[in-house]
Design a protein around this motif. Structure first.
Motif, PDB file in Angstrom:
ATOM      1  N   GLU A 123      30.336  44.559  73.112  1.00 19.04           N
ATOM      2  CA  GLU A 123      29.518  44.622  71.905  1.00 19.04           C
ATOM      3  C   GLU A 123      28.017  44.671  72.203  1.00 19.04           C
ATOM      4  O   GLU A 123      27.282  45.491  71.636  1.00 19.04           O
ATOM      5  CB  GLU A 123      29.824  43.422  70.997  1.00 19.04           C
ATOM      6  CG  GLU A 123      31.221  43.418  70.404  1.00 19.04           C
ATOM      7  CD  GLU A 123      32.275  42.887  71.371  1.00 19.04           C
ATOM      8  OE1 GLU A 123      33.459  42.896  70.999  1.00 19.04           O
ATOM      9  OE2 GLU A 123      31.903  42.436  72.489  1.00 19.04           O
ATOM     10  N   ALA A 127      25.124  47.716  71.322  1.00 18.64           N
ATOM     11  CA  ALA A 127      24.463  47.265  70.101  1.00 18.64           C
ATOM     12  C   ALA A 127      23.352  48.206  69.651  1.00 18.64           C
ATOM     13  O   ALA A 127      23.076  48.329  68.451  1.00 18.64           O
ATOM     14  CB  ALA A 127      23.905  45.858  70.296  1.00 18.64           C
ATOM     15  N   THR A 136      35.259  52.771  66.158  1.00 17.43           N
ATOM     16  CA  THR A 136      35.861  51.505  65.732  1.00 17.43           C
ATOM     17  C   THR A 136      37.105  51.747  64.893  1.00 17.43           C
ATOM     18  O   THR A 136      37.275  52.799  64.288  1.00 17.43           O
ATOM     19  CB  THR A 136      34.867  50.667  64.912  1.00 17.43           C
ATOM     20  OG1 THR A 136      34.523  51.386  63.703  1.00 17.43           O
ATOM     21  CG2 THR A 136      33.597  50.387  65.696  1.00 17.43           C
ATOM     22  N   ILE A 141      35.927  47.566  68.506  1.00 20.14           N
ATOM     23  CA  ILE A 141      35.364  48.721  69.207  1.00 20.14           C
ATOM     24  C   ILE A 141      36.393  49.266  70.186  1.00 20.14           C
ATOM     25  O   ILE A 141      36.932  48.527  71.013  1.00 20.14           O
ATOM     26  CB  ILE A 141      34.079  48.319  69.957  1.00 20.14           C
ATOM     27  CG1 ILE A 141      32.996  47.893  68.960  1.00 20.14           C
ATOM     28  CG2 ILE A 141      33.578  49.485  70.822  1.00 20.14           C
ATOM     29  CD1 ILE A 141      31.764  47.319  69.617  1.00 20.14           C
TER      30      ILE A 141
END
Length: 430
Positions: A123, A127, A136, A141
């Protein structure tokens, strides 16, 4: 536009209906079968024949392999036309490689079908990626990509200025009425075979990628995004009918050809059209041809400009026997250094701002920065539902029928019925 560039932007295979025609390759530790040495991790890519992108990926693999001694990633490149078939065949025999690339719209389907594993712990690394480049499904993800592409209206300042047509901006794009008036003005000059070209000769994923954003700008959509259960009201409601009526009018008014030539960008360069609705992959050729070419935002039909988002991305198979090693590579490969490498070598939009600063033309004052702005401001991913492959082909058929003169309401009502039945019958919501 080259065949490779166009295919990179809009390749599509209907995963739910494709025949399993090709034999899968044993992937050993990289997948569910046996046959590779201990520590080897198999990677598949669609980039055979795409020398620039394949070389960039191989550079990342070489750097990873040299950075540690526990794992060795081995690349196998497939021709793009057969790639999805190979993945489906390998999935059926549980012999997928550990690492594979995926066309962005297919990620939810492949995740739902059990082909992909979520990328745990990634993550923070993604980002700052453009949202359209992170795949997703159900809030997890499953993939990330190094680049995106953007739809744009390509024209020349001279065409617009000489005919008193305002050059639109991000802050003030053309309205539908303004765009129609511009087309009528350009048609009246008699200078062009058609005032615009929407690349209607392209096939497959191009149709939902290019034309559903116009539907979305009118206020419709391919499916209700609240729960993805039904397309009723969004694909056949008043806004969708308005879009369909306008879309057909582009042909009946003589603004676009019913079927474009094989290379609409070449036709634009040769003076056959004044406005080309196409992608950022046309930038190099059109800039080489004209010193006054402009890349304009898509139209605002009441809900702001919209463009398609999501291109090729990288993920990990659910049957990978060494997910720790695959994740080690995917985390290594997510760094800005590699985003800049792949995006730069392929002349596409870098997914992070910091990487963009390292890619020629994509810095704050770069000539390509407008494309990243379009992605940031206007991109909308295709519906992240496992049923998307069916939605895509259904929309393509409906849009083609409408362009050929079919009744919009009847055509879109049937499309909704078909999509809703498919969403329900495949148990996507259990």
């Amino acid at each position: 536009m080259s065949t490779t560039a166009r295919k990179r932007a809009c390749t599509f295979v209907a995963i739910l209906t494709i025949p399993i025609a090709l034999a899968s390759c044993a992937s050993g530790r990289g997948g569910g079968g046996g046959g590779t040495a201990e520590g080897e991790i198999a990677m598949w890519t669609h980039n055979a024949g795409n020398e620039a992108e394949l070389a960039a990926i191989e550079a990342i693999v070489d750097a990873f392999n040299e950075s540690q001694e526990e794992y060795t990633v081995k690349v196998q490149a497939f021709p793009q036309d057969s790639y999805n078939q190979s993945v489906v065949a390998a999935a059926s025999s549980k012999s997928l490689p550990c690492i594979l690339d995926i066309d962005g719209p297919n990620v939810p389907n492949w995740a739902w079908a059990g082909y992909l594993a979520p990328l745990e712990g990634i993550e923070d690394l993604v980002a700052d990626y453009l949202p359209s480049t992170v795949g997703t499904y159900e809030d997890q993800i499953y993939s990330y990509g190094y680049y995106d592409v953007a739809l744009t209206m390509v024209s020349r300042e001279s065409y617009l200025n000489d005919n008193g047509i305002r050059i639109p901006t991000v802050e003030q794009p053309w309205t539908v009425d303004e765009f129609n008036a511009a087309l009528e003005t350009l048609k009246a000059t008699g200078q062009f075979e058609y005032p615009a070209d929407f690349a209607t000769s392209f096939t497959g994923e191009w149709w939902p990628y290019a034309y559903s954003p116009l539907l979305q700008s009118f206020g419709g959509d391919l499916i209700n995004r609240d729960d993805y259960r039904s397309a009723d009201g969004v694909l056949n409601g008043p806004e969708a009918i308005e879009w369909a009526t306008w879309f057909r009018s582009l042909v009946t008014n003589g603004y676009i050809p019913l079927k474009s030539g094989a290379d609409p960008a070449a036709d634009f360069i040769n003076g056959k059209s004044a406005i080309l609705y196409n992608g950022t992959w046309t930038a190099t050729a059109t800039r080489d041809a004209f010193d006054d070419v402009v890349f304009l935002p898509s139209i605002d039909a009441g809900n702001g400009p919209k463009i398609g988002g999501g291109s090729w991305q990288w993920g990990m198979s659910a049957t990978c026997e060494d997910q720790e090693g695959a994740l080690a590579y995917l985390k290594f490969a997510a760094a800005d250094e590699w985003v800049a490498k792949v995006a730069g070598d392929t002349q596409n939009i870098p997914t992070t701002e910091s990487a963009a600063a390292e890619v020629e033309g994509y810095g704050p004052d770069g000539e390509n920065n407008i494309f990243r702005t379009y992605s940031e401001e206007f991109a909308l991913v295709r519906p992240p539902t496992p049923g998307y492959p069916f939605i895509a082909t259904t929309f393509q058929t409906a849009a083609q029928d409408i362009l050929n003169g079919a009744d919009p309401q009847q055509t879109l009502d049937q499309a909704v019925a078909d999509i809703d039945a498919n969403q329900e019958s495949n148990n996507y919501f259990e």
